[in-house]
Design an enzyme around this catalytic site. Structure first.
Site, mmCIF file in Angstrom:
data_model
loop_
_atom_site.group_PDB
_atom_site.id
_atom_site.type_symbol
_atom_site.label_atom_id
_atom_site.label_comp_id
_atom_site.label_asym_id
_atom_site.label_seq_id
_atom_site.Cartn_x
_atom_site.Cartn_y
_atom_site.Cartn_z
ATOM 1 N N ARG A 169 0.845 -1.202 0.000
ATOM 2 C CA ARG A 169 0.000 0.000 0.000
ATOM 3 C C ARG A 169 0.875 1.245 0.000
ATOM 4 N NH1 ARG A 169 -5.582 -1.858 2.811
ATOM 5 N NH2 ARG A 169 -5.516 -3.911 1.827
ATOM 6 N N GLU B 229 0.136 4.316 0.538
ATOM 7 C CA GLU B 229 -0.282 5.477 1.330
ATOM 8 C C GLU B 229 0.924 6.070 2.044
ATOM 9 O OE1 GLU B 229 -2.845 2.743 2.633
ATOM 10 O OE2 GLU B 229 -4.725 3.809 2.230
ATOM 11 N N ARG C 293 0.351 2.067 13.211
ATOM 12 C CA ARG C 293 -0.415 0.861 12.836
ATOM 13 C C ARG C 293 -0.446 0.610 11.328
ATOM 14 N NH1 ARG C 293 -5.579 3.156 11.841
ATOM 15 N NH2 ARG C 293 -5.146 5.356 12.016
ATOM 16 N N HIS C 294 0.388 1.331 10.589
ATOM 17 C CA HIS C 294 0.446 1.130 9.139
ATOM 18 C C HIS C 294 1.857 0.809 8.664
ATOM 19 C CE1 HIS C 294 -3.401 3.478 9.084
ATOM 20 N NE2 HIS C 294 -3.684 2.547 8.202
ATOM 21 N N GLU D 71 -8.606 -1.893 14.435
ATOM 22 C CA GLU D 71 -9.125 -2.779 13.384
ATOM 23 C C GLU D 71 -8.056 -3.813 13.048
ATOM 24 O OE1 GLU D 71 -10.212 -0.931 9.560
ATOM 25 O OE2 GLU D 71 -9.500 -2.782 8.638
ATOM 26 N N SER E 161 -11.036 -6.708 8.042
ATOM 27 C CA SER E 161 -12.247 -6.222 7.379
ATOM 28 C C SER E 161 -12.764 -7.353 6.514
ATOM 29 C CB SER E 161 -11.941 -5.037 6.465
ATOM 30 O OG SER E 161 -11.804 -3.863 7.211
ATOM 31 N N ARG F 61 -1.081 -6.571 12.743
ATOM 32 C CA ARG F 61 -2.027 -5.968 13.692
ATOM 33 C C ARG F 61 -2.441 -6.983 14.758
ATOM 34 N NH1 ARG F 61 -5.547 -1.634 10.955
ATOM 35 N NH2 ARG F 61 -3.935 -0.404 9.911
HETATM 36 P P1 ATP Z 1 -7.021 1.012 7.932
HETATM 37 O O1 ATP Z 1 -8.364 1.623 7.756
HETATM 38 O O2 ATP Z 1 -6.718 0.675 9.365
HETATM 39 O O3 ATP Z 1 -5.927 1.785 7.264
HETATM 40 P P2 ATP Z 1 -7.876 -0.720 5.842
HETATM 41 O O4 ATP Z 1 -9.323 -0.761 6.171
HETATM 42 O O5 ATP Z 1 -7.397 0.167 4.764
HETATM 43 O O6 ATP Z 1 -7.029 -0.423 7.193
HETATM 44 P P3 ATP Z 1 -8.174 -3.345 4.754
HETATM 45 O O7 ATP Z 1 -8.153 -3.018 3.325
HETATM 46 O O8 ATP Z 1 -9.467 -3.557 5.418
HETATM 47 O O9 ATP Z 1 -7.357 -2.204 5.540
HETATM 48 O O10 ATP Z 1 -7.182 -4.569 4.996
HETATM 49 C C1 ATP Z 1 -7.501 -5.689 5.798
HETATM 50 C C2 ATP Z 1 -6.621 -5.728 7.033
HETATM 51 O O11 ATP Z 1 -5.250 -5.716 6.685
HETATM 52 C C3 ATP Z 1 -6.777 -4.530 7.949
HETATM 53 O O12 ATP Z 1 -7.864 -4.716 8.823
HETATM 54 C C4 ATP Z 1 -5.461 -4.501 8.668
HETATM 55 O O13 ATP Z 1 -5.446 -5.454 9.714
HETATM 56 C C5 ATP Z 1 -4.486 -4.976 7.610
HETATM 57 N N1 ATP Z 1 -3.860 -3.847 6.920
HETATM 58 C C6 ATP Z 1 -4.340 -3.178 5.859
HETATM 59 N N2 ATP Z 1 -3.531 -2.192 5.476
HETATM 60 C C7 ATP Z 1 -2.493 -2.234 6.323
HETATM 61 C C8 ATP Z 1 -1.295 -1.463 6.445
HETATM 62 N N3 ATP Z 1 -1.040 -0.477 5.622
HETATM 63 N N4 ATP Z 1 -0.435 -1.793 7.427
HETATM 64 C C9 ATP Z 1 -0.704 -2.809 8.256
HETATM 65 N N5 ATP Z 1 -1.801 -3.569 8.207
HETATM 66 C C10 ATP Z 1 -2.689 -3.289 7.250
HETATM 67 MG MG MG Z 2 -10.527 -2.253 6.651
#
Ligand code: ATP
Ligand code: MG
Length: 418
Positions: free
Chosen positions: A196, A198, A204-205, A341, A344, A392
């Site tokens: 990702r 971002e 937490r990312h 979180e 999802s 996470r």
């Molecule tokens: P957030 O809103 O917390 O940035 P997200 O909703 O974008 O996460 P999802 O697309 O739902 O993330 O990805 C499923 C799961 O993967 C998340 O619940 C999280 O546990 C993990 N995850 C997603 N993106 C990341 C990241 N950039 N770093 C660490 N863990 C991640």
């Molecule tokens: Mg999510």
């Protein structure tokens, strides 16, 4: 028994020489005690050994265990394999504190320390447990491409790569591919990296993280998917508590025992609950980090450490979630662990026409998704799944403050090496 590892500390107490060795047999250190009268043959060798030396030994646990640092051994055989070329850049004995930045640079070396080792071993335990759960429940392990032409969650967060004459991206999620496979498998799972782009800098990312993804078909409702996820998470957490006692103890973590079902909260309920606590929440947006943490505090007071939030508004979700008849809410859920979180998921839209409509509604061009859409033409059953973040989950099991502690080699905004 033969044990191999690295010297993390060397001490001399009177005429007794002590080597503390980190081995793979246990997270606890092996404490090799050499007495001049008993170990005449090794004595000169051991005096010469520096911290960092790679060695193997054969021996047996001493009758009297006096060390708080590990298990004491009487050595019968000693083989030196490699000596350090220079003093180590970090203290692998754990006597000097290390700043996070240094820790992340030298994680591979610091993993000789019991605490660091414990984190790595528990992470490996999470994967082992997940595989056990899926294999016992009829899921097939799959691998989907990590170089892709289209993203699942939107373009801004994709890393671009040059793929011969074409632009391609690193996969941010196996979403589209795992769904396509519900055209031929009832249940699939994948343990996979997420890339990702971002530009976040939060505790937490990560820009490269790992997830446990699952997808299952022939479901009667989103409840089937939530059941799989809660069973999986409870299985993993209980497996770690049972099989990684020494590691948890090393980290000062009380083993957790989870029972299912986890509490389910409707998104609208969460909005009301948070508002009643004075937290500013919008009805049509995802929960903010602050709102998530606040909810975690409220739920923890009621001893609900893991809970689902179900029915996110369509305006806050990706295009592939199934919408309720009202068109406002969806069958998307999050699983939160003490205010964070960790997963999802939800029920997906499996009806071709509705899916095309959903893409358009989100401002996406269905033509870019034709490879995906085709899978919905030939008997796609109702299905759903989830993505569970490994770092996470590990973070929450071990009370780690920063997600960077949950990976050996961090990829974030400023870290591309090591
Ligand atoms: P957030 O809103 O917390 O940035 P997200 O909703 O974008 O996460 P999802 O697309 O739902 O993330 O990805 C499923 C799961 O993967 C998340 O619940 C999280 O546990 C993990 N995850 C997603 N993106 C990341 C990241 N950039 N770093 C660490 N863990 C991640
Ligand atoms: Mg999510």
């Amino acid at each position: 028994m033969r044990y191999c590892g690295w010297v993390v500390r060397k001490v001399q107490v009177g005429r007794v020489l002590i080597l503390e060795v980190s081995t793979s047999s246990s997270v606890r250190l092996s404490v090799l005690v050499f007495k001049p009268e008993r170990d005449r043959d090794f004595y000169a060798t051991v005096r010469d050994v520096d911290v960092g030396t790679a060695l193997c030994f054969e021996g047996f646990p001493a009758e009297e265990q006096k060390s708080k640092r590990g298990i004491e051994y009487v050595v019968e055989k000693l083989e030196i394999y490699a000596k350090p070329l220079e003093p180590l850049p970090v203290d692998t004995a754990g006597k000097t504190p290390v700043l996070l930045d240094t820790r992340l640079k030298y994680r591979w070396l610091l993993a000789r320390k019991p605490e660091e080792r414990a984190i790595v071993r528990i992470r490996s335990g999470i994967i082992k447990a997940a595989r056990e759960y899926f294999e016992a429940n009829g899921f097939t392990e799959i691998h989907t491409p990590k170089i892709v032409a289209a993203g699942a969650e939107g373009g801004a967060t994709l890393f671009k790569v040059q793929y011969f004459e074409n632009d391609a991206y690193l996969s941010q999620s196996p979403q589209l591919y795992k769904q396509m496979l519900i055209a031929s498998f009832e249940k699939v799972y994948e343990i996979t990296p997420y890339f990702r782009a971002e530009k976040f800098n939060t505790p937490r990312h990560l820009n490269e993280s790992w997830g446990i993804d699952a997808e299952q078909g022939f479901i009667s409702s989103v409840e089937d998917v939530m059941k799989t996820l809660e069973e999986l998470v409870a299985y993993i957490v209980n497996y770690v508590s049972k099989n990684y006692r020494e590691e948890l103890e090393e980290l000062g973590i009380q083993p957790l025992q989870l029972t299912t079902p986890f509490k389910r909260l409707k998104f609208t309920e969460v909005v009301d609950l948070l508002r009643s606590e004075g937290v500013d929440v919008r009805e049509n947006e995802d929960l903010s980090d602050y709102a998530e943490r606040k909810l975690g505090e409220i739920m923890s007071e009621k001893k609900h450490y893991l809970y689902f939030i179900v029915g996110f508004p369509w305006s806050s979700t990706a295009f592939y979630y199934m919408r309720e008849e009202d068109g406002i809410y969806t069958r998307k859920f999050d699983l939160d662990f003490k205010g964070l979180e960790i997963a999802s998921g939800g029920q997906r839209e499996h009806r071709y026409e509705k899916l095309v409509e959903a893409l358009k509604d989100k401002g996406l061009n269905p033509e870019n998704y034709s490879f995906y859409l085709e899978a919905f033409k030939y008997g796609m059953p109702p299905h759903g799944g989830f993505g569970l973040g490994i770092e996470r989950l590990l973070m929450k099991i071990l009370n780690l403050e920063n997600i960077r502690e949950a990976v050996l080699f961090v990829r974030d905004r400023t870290r591309l090496i090591p």
